[in-house]
Design an enzyme around this catalytic site. Structure first.
Site, mmCIF file in Angstrom:
data_model
loop_
_atom_site.group_PDB
_atom_site.id
_atom_site.type_symbol
_atom_site.label_atom_id
_atom_site.label_comp_id
_atom_site.label_asym_id
_atom_site.label_seq_id
_atom_site.Cartn_x
_atom_site.Cartn_y
_atom_site.Cartn_z
ATOM 1 N N GLY A 135 0.825 -1.206 0.000
ATOM 2 C CA GLY A 135 0.000 0.000 0.000
ATOM 3 C C GLY A 135 0.862 1.261 0.000
ATOM 4 O O GLY A 135 1.881 1.330 -0.692
ATOM 5 N N GLU A 177 20.068 -6.052 -22.674
ATOM 6 C CA GLU A 177 20.406 -7.423 -23.089
ATOM 7 C C GLU A 177 19.320 -8.009 -23.984
ATOM 8 O O GLU A 177 19.007 -9.196 -23.912
ATOM 9 C CB GLU A 177 20.594 -8.324 -21.858
ATOM 10 C CG GLU A 177 21.702 -7.886 -20.932
ATOM 11 C CD GLU A 177 23.060 -8.432 -21.339
ATOM 12 O OE1 GLU A 177 23.123 -9.529 -21.898
ATOM 13 O OE2 GLU A 177 24.047 -7.723 -21.100
HETATM 14 C C1 FAD Z 1 21.015 0.636 -17.467
HETATM 15 C C2 FAD Z 1 21.462 0.247 -18.820
HETATM 16 C C3 FAD Z 1 22.644 -0.468 -18.970
HETATM 17 C C4 FAD Z 1 23.090 -0.820 -20.246
HETATM 18 N N1 FAD Z 1 24.312 -1.429 -20.367
HETATM 19 C C5 FAD Z 1 24.820 -1.629 -21.608
HETATM 20 C C6 FAD Z 1 26.157 -2.086 -21.777
HETATM 21 O O1 FAD Z 1 26.872 -2.329 -20.796
HETATM 22 N N2 FAD Z 1 26.637 -2.215 -23.032
HETATM 23 C C7 FAD Z 1 25.876 -1.944 -24.124
HETATM 24 O O2 FAD Z 1 26.368 -2.092 -25.239
HETATM 25 N N3 FAD Z 1 24.587 -1.513 -24.010
HETATM 26 C C8 FAD Z 1 24.057 -1.330 -22.788
HETATM 27 N N4 FAD Z 1 22.773 -0.858 -22.634
HETATM 28 C C9 FAD Z 1 21.980 -0.575 -23.818
HETATM 29 C C10 FAD Z 1 20.829 -1.568 -24.010
HETATM 30 O O3 FAD Z 1 21.340 -2.807 -24.395
HETATM 31 C C11 FAD Z 1 19.852 -0.965 -25.040
HETATM 32 O O4 FAD Z 1 19.179 0.107 -24.399
HETATM 33 C C12 FAD Z 1 18.859 -1.992 -25.542
HETATM 34 O O5 FAD Z 1 19.503 -2.905 -26.388
HETATM 35 C C13 FAD Z 1 17.700 -1.371 -26.316
HETATM 36 O O6 FAD Z 1 18.169 -0.503 -27.297
HETATM 37 P P1 FAD Z 1 17.548 0.978 -27.400
HETATM 38 O O7 FAD Z 1 17.565 1.561 -26.046
HETATM 39 O O8 FAD Z 1 18.258 1.707 -28.476
HETATM 40 O O9 FAD Z 1 16.044 0.762 -27.809
HETATM 41 P P2 FAD Z 1 15.492 0.617 -29.310
HETATM 42 O O10 FAD Z 1 16.227 -0.441 -30.022
HETATM 43 O O11 FAD Z 1 15.416 1.973 -29.928
HETATM 44 O O12 FAD Z 1 14.030 0.096 -29.025
HETATM 45 C C14 FAD Z 1 12.963 0.977 -28.617
HETATM 46 C C15 FAD Z 1 11.690 0.154 -28.563
HETATM 47 O O13 FAD Z 1 11.390 -0.369 -29.876
HETATM 48 C C16 FAD Z 1 11.282 -1.779 -29.794
HETATM 49 N N5 FAD Z 1 11.796 -2.399 -31.022
HETATM 50 C C17 FAD Z 1 12.963 -2.142 -31.668
HETATM 51 N N6 FAD Z 1 13.097 -2.936 -32.733
HETATM 52 C C18 FAD Z 1 11.997 -3.727 -32.772
HETATM 53 C C19 FAD Z 1 11.550 -4.765 -33.627
HETATM 54 N N7 FAD Z 1 12.279 -5.205 -34.668
HETATM 55 N N8 FAD Z 1 10.358 -5.362 -33.368
HETATM 56 C C20 FAD Z 1 9.615 -4.951 -32.296
HETATM 57 N N9 FAD Z 1 9.991 -3.982 -31.452
HETATM 58 C C21 FAD Z 1 11.166 -3.377 -31.684
HETATM 59 C C22 FAD Z 1 12.109 -2.188 -28.584
HETATM 60 O O14 FAD Z 1 11.734 -3.457 -28.097
HETATM 61 C C23 FAD Z 1 11.808 -1.059 -27.625
HETATM 62 O O15 FAD Z 1 10.590 -1.289 -26.990
HETATM 63 C C24 FAD Z 1 22.311 -0.508 -21.372
HETATM 64 C C25 FAD Z 1 21.094 0.190 -21.224
HETATM 65 C C26 FAD Z 1 20.689 0.580 -19.974
HETATM 66 C C27 FAD Z 1 19.425 1.392 -19.850
#
Ligand code: FAD
Length: 435
Positions: A391, A415
């Site tokens: 709550g 990931e």
């Molecule tokens: C706290 C944190 C730690 C991280 N650590 C690391 C790290 O150590 N090294 C590293 O390299 N990266 C790291 N990342 C990056 C992370 O891996 C990315 O944020 C993640 O892969 C998503 O990419 P994006 O944020 O560009 O989202 P986008 O790819 O732009 O996606 C945005 C939205 O669109 C959706 N989407 C995209 N393509 C499709 C598709 N083909 N079909 C359906 N839906 C889709 C996604 O699911 C999401 O909902 C980290 C991110 C955070 C927030």
């Protein structure tokens, strides 16, 4: 009355099958942990309970890397290359998820500070040569007296889910036998505060992901590597996340993981149109996804335990709130979902360990993605329900579940987002290139 003749037949058949199936190979399936697995799990749990959890709220508020906790973990042997090797060498595959679950049960922000380095060291392990393992993997962690963290830099502002869009460029300079790296990496865990940065860059942009390679960039030995903005985050606030810039960063030719010769051969194959075995490359990603799932389960379990305890002691209308099915059923569902997610994680862990041993488990149906997807979504749902059960208290920083809820959300994003995991599973089960 049963027919005595049929009964004798049935008994004989059962006896025959029983004798056959008591042979080794029929008695393999077991969810029981052996005593050493239990011991290591309990050791991690004790550290999580005694050291991590009491420090969790403080480091979440400070939004800083908890160096003293990392150092303490290194001193007791829970942080470092030796520990990672210890967890990795388990034919059942379970030690790694068991320990991750416990540490993240303690706190996910601190857990990520302890385990973020593993992203870089695993990349060195899976892509590097044995010489590169010896040269770089220990340096990722430092020593108990001088602890280090490492960063894995793949994502870029324009390349998150779509790794084929990576623009960071590595150019070979034959004159000096060096690689020259230019570009911007985004959201790198430990980016800029690490010494060892493993950087994914494109060597030949015309080849998409096949033209990419991973490079070891030791910050202390190069010029031009700068940390950009340190990100202020919703959760995992004790874990450092930042952009990293590479401006004409020069590294020896030998720092490409796998070696330059292998890279040149791979590029030549890609240019000639010979494609890699898709199942093999998918299996590489699938190898570690369950570990991330285990972290999410740790968060979910922690929130569930707080909620269960609270529901038993909080009284409204003259009785504990758990005495209402509306609350008790929520807790039942939370327990059920956590166990279901853990079973998927253990299955993937076991299959991936078999694959690493050179066996050929039928690990082609997105099992690793299923484990990560389910565990991430369970963590979000369970932590939200935990807030609901607490709550008003659940919504405040007087209780840990709001932090756990913030921490859990990243598990549907990094990931591989939940959507991307579904894509992997959909492609695996259909054999079609679904978009
Ligand atoms: C706290 C944190 C730690 C991280 N650590 C690391 C790290 O150590 N090294 C590293 O390299 N990266 C790291 N990342 C990056 C992370 O891996 C990315 O944020 C993640 O892969 C998503 O990419 P994006 O944020 O560009 O989202 P986008 O790819 O732009 O996606 C945005 C939205 O669109 C959706 N989407 C995209 N393509 C499709 C598709 N083909 N079909 C359906 N839906 C889709 C996604 O699911 C999401 O909902 C980290 C991110 C955070 C927030």
């Amino acid at each position: 009355m049963s027919d005595p003749v049929v009964s004798a037949d049935v008994m004989a058949l059962a006896g025959e099958l029983g004798a056959e199936r008591s042979k080794p190979g029929w008695s393999h399936f077991s969810l029981a942990l052996n005593s050493e697995q239990q011991e290591i799990r309990d050791w991690a749990h004790t550290f999580a309970a005694d050291v991590i959890r009491p420090a969790a709220a403080e480091w979440d508020e400070r939004e800083e890397t908890p160096w003293p906790v990392i150092q303490e973990a290194a001193k007791v042997g829970l942080y470092g290359l030796d520990m990672n090797v210890n967890l990795f060498v388990d034919p059942t595959g379970l030690l790694m998820p068991l320990v991750h679950e416990e540490l993240f049960w303690g706190d996910a922000g601190i857990g990520m500070s302890l385990k973020g380095t593993g992203l870089a060291s695993s990349a060195i392990f899976s892509n590097g040569t044995p010489e590169q393992w010896s040269q770089w993997m220990g340096r990722c962690y430092g020593t108990p007296d001088d602890v280090r963290v490492a960063a894995f830099c793949s994502s870029e502002p324009g390349a998150g889910s779509d790794v084929s869009a990576i623009r960071t460029r590595a150019t070979y300079d034959a004159r000096t036998d060096e690689w020259v790296i230019n570009g911007q990496k985004a959201w790198a865990t430990n980016g800029g505060i690490a010494d060892i940065h493993v950087v994914v860059a494109t060597v030949d942009p015309s080849l998409g992901t096949k033209g990419q390679a991973a490079f070891v960039v030791p910050k202390s030995e190069v010029r031009g590597l700068e940390q950009g903005t340190k990100l202020r985050k919703h959760g995992l606030r004790a874990s450092h996340t930042a952009d990293v810039f590479f401006d004409n960063v020069r590294i020896p030719a030998a720092n490409v993981l796998g070696g330059k010769e292998k890279l040149d051969e791979r590029l030549a194959r890609a240019r000639s149109g010979e494609s890699r075995n898709r199942n093999a490359s998918m299996a590489t990603f699938e190898m570690t996804r369950h570990i991330v799932g285990a972290q999410a389960i740790g968060i979910a379990r922690a929130a569930y335990e707080v909620a269960l305890e609270y529901a038993k002691t909080r009284e409204q209308f003259g009785r504990p709130i758990i005495d209402n099915q509306g609350i008790a059923f929520k807790l039942a569902d939370m327990a059920l979902e956590i166990d279901a997610a853990r079973l998927l994680v253990w299955r993937a862990a076991n299959m991936s360990a078999a694959l690493m041993r050179g066996e050929t488990p039928d690990y082609r149906h997105g099992e690793g993605s299923m484990a990560k997807l389910k565990a991430g979504e369970v963590a979000v749902r369970v932590t939200e329900e935990a807030i609901q059960i607490l709550g008003g208290n659940g919504y405040t920083r007087e209780y840990p579940v709001e932090r756990m809820h913030r921490d859990a959300k990243i598990y549907t994003i990094f990931e591989g987002t939940s959507e991307i995991q579904r894509l992997v599973i959909a492609r695996a089960i259909s054999g079609m290139r679904i978009r």
